[in-house]
Motif scaffolding. Structure first.
Motif, PDB file in Angstrom:
ATOM      1  N   GLN A 157       0.774  -1.448  -0.005  1.00  0.00           N
ATOM      2  CA  GLN A 157       0.016  -0.147   0.003  1.00  0.00           C
ATOM      3  C   GLN A 157       0.756   1.050   0.101  1.00  0.00           C
ATOM      4  O   GLN A 157       2.004   1.351   0.888  1.00  0.00           O
ATOM      5  CB  GLN A 157      -0.943   0.017   1.360  1.00  0.00           C
ATOM      6  CG  GLN A 157      -1.983   0.861   1.353  1.00  0.00           C
ATOM      7  CD  GLN A 157      -3.222   0.666   2.070  1.00  0.00           C
ATOM      8  OE1 GLN A 157      -2.916  -0.016   3.264  1.00  0.00           O
ATOM      9  NE2 GLN A 157      -4.358   1.129   2.325  1.00  0.00           N
TER      10      GLN A 157
ATOM     11  N   GLY B 101      -2.667   5.567   0.508  1.00  0.00           N
ATOM     12  CA  GLY B 101      -3.539   4.578   0.768  1.00  0.00           C
ATOM     13  C   GLY B 101      -3.856   3.543  -0.385  1.00  0.00           C
ATOM     14  O   GLY B 101      -4.597   2.715  -0.477  1.00  0.00           O
TER      15      GLY B 101
ATOM     16  N   SER C 245      -2.099  -5.307   2.427  1.00  0.00           N
ATOM     17  CA  SER C 245      -1.586  -3.927   2.745  1.00  0.00           C
ATOM     18  C   SER C 245      -0.041  -4.023   3.336  1.00  0.00           C
ATOM     19  O   SER C 245       0.481  -2.891   3.169  1.00  0.00           O
ATOM     20  CB  SER C 245      -2.519  -3.163   3.653  1.00  0.00           C
ATOM     21  OG  SER C 245      -2.510  -3.902   4.945  1.00  0.00           O
TER      22      SER C 245
ATOM     23  N   PRO D 140     -11.204   3.517   3.143  1.00  0.00           N
ATOM     24  CA  PRO D 140      -9.953   3.508   3.609  1.00  0.00           C
ATOM     25  C   PRO D 140      -9.891   2.880   4.839  1.00  0.00           C
ATOM     26  O   PRO D 140     -10.513   2.846   5.679  1.00  0.00           O
ATOM     27  CB  PRO D 140      -9.439   4.967   3.707  1.00  0.00           C
ATOM     28  CG  PRO D 140     -10.328   5.571   2.621  1.00  0.00           C
ATOM     29  CD  PRO D 140     -11.507   5.007   2.952  1.00  0.00           C
ATOM     30  N   GLY D 141      -8.804   1.921   5.009  1.00  0.00           N
ATOM     31  CA  GLY D 141      -8.467   1.300   6.058  1.00  0.00           C
ATOM     32  C   GLY D 141      -9.138  -0.180   6.282  1.00  0.00           C
ATOM     33  O   GLY D 141      -8.783  -0.793   7.189  1.00  0.00           O
TER      34      GLY D 141
END
Length: 270
Positions: free
Chosen positions: A39, A43, A151, A119-120
């Motif tokens: 990643q 992001g 990621s 995101p995340g």
């Protein structure tokens, strides 16, 4: 002439002789896997589709040439994919049975960048790729993939190398001007592109893509006059009765040479 709308009504040429994938052990001819590239700071996920072909077999670029089978992708089943973009490595030009085709042999690593919708959260890349693989015959094939991207993965050398082998941008290739003339033909519209740029090396091959799913290009001829490469093609309808608009700003011109390739977006009236 500005953007042109024409009623076009002929069918695209058929690919080389094909046999169904069921008649072959497809797994022995081509295999697909998804590579992780981690990643980025913003992001964005980095990954790639890697196709490994049996020796002597080849597959095709997004614009496959005179008789190739264009690849198509379906991303149904993917999760948390907000936007997706692919970087095509510079392809090779092949001559087979009098046809000029464009693609890759041995292996294709196709880098993909994914902007997550949320995101995340994890990103799952699932779908299928429809493609042609060819040797003495062409086999229409379908490959499925399903992978949750990592990621935390580090930089993947195969992805880095594939991105580095993309065509030069117009600026990198030294393109100083690109103009296009449009002329109606009996069945479609002719485009003559005049590209002022240093030679890409050897016999240069040009490809002009319409930027529209309703049109396809016939063969493109290219001839150099000093500092200018003149490329000419005819766009025809993808299906009978299609009303097609051609916008110069959406044209994409790729020049393939022995030293490098160049990717040029849009052209001015000329």
């Amino acid at each position: 002439m500005g953007a042109a709308a024409l009623v076009l009504g002929v069918f695209p040429p058929q690919p080389l002789a094909a046999q169904s994938a069921a008649e072959n052990d497809l797994d022995a001819l081509v295999q697909v896997e998804i590579l992780d590239g981690g990643q980025k700071a913003d992001g964005t996920y980095v990954g790639a589709l890697r196709l490994t072909l049996q020796e002597g077999w080849k597959t095709y670029w997004r614009a496959p040439g005179d008789a190739g089978i264009p690849p198509q992708f379906t991303w149904r089943g993917s999760r948390n994919v907000g936007a997706l973009s692919m970087t095509w490595p510079a392809p090779e030009v092949f001559s087979t049975s009098g046809y000029q085709t464009i693609g890759y042999h041995d292996q294709l690593v196709l880098p993909i960048e994914i902007i997550p919708e949320n995101p995340g959260r994890p990103v799952r890349l699932k779908g299928r790729m429809e493609l042609g693989i060819c040797k003495d015959v062409c086999v229409p094939s379908e490959l499925s993939f399903d992978h949750q991207l990592d990621s935390d993965a580090g930089r993947n050398p195969a992805i880095v190398a594939a991105i580095a082998s993309r065509p030069f941008s117009a600026r990198e290739a030294g393109v100083s001007a690109t103009t296009c003339r449009l002329k109606p033909t009996k069945y479609g519209i002719e485009v003559e592109a005049r590209i002022t740029m240093p030679s890409a090396g050897g016999t240069e091959v040009a490809v002009i893509e319409p930027g529209s799913p309703y049109l396809y290009a016939g063969s493109t001829s290219a001839i150099r006059h000093g500092a200018t490469l003149v490329a000419t093609t005819e766009f025809l309808p993808a299906s009978s009765g299609t009303i097609a608009a051609l916008d110069r700003s959406q044209l994409r011109i790729t020049v393939l040479g022995q030293k490098h390739a160049a990717d040029i977006s849009g052209c001015a009236a000329g």
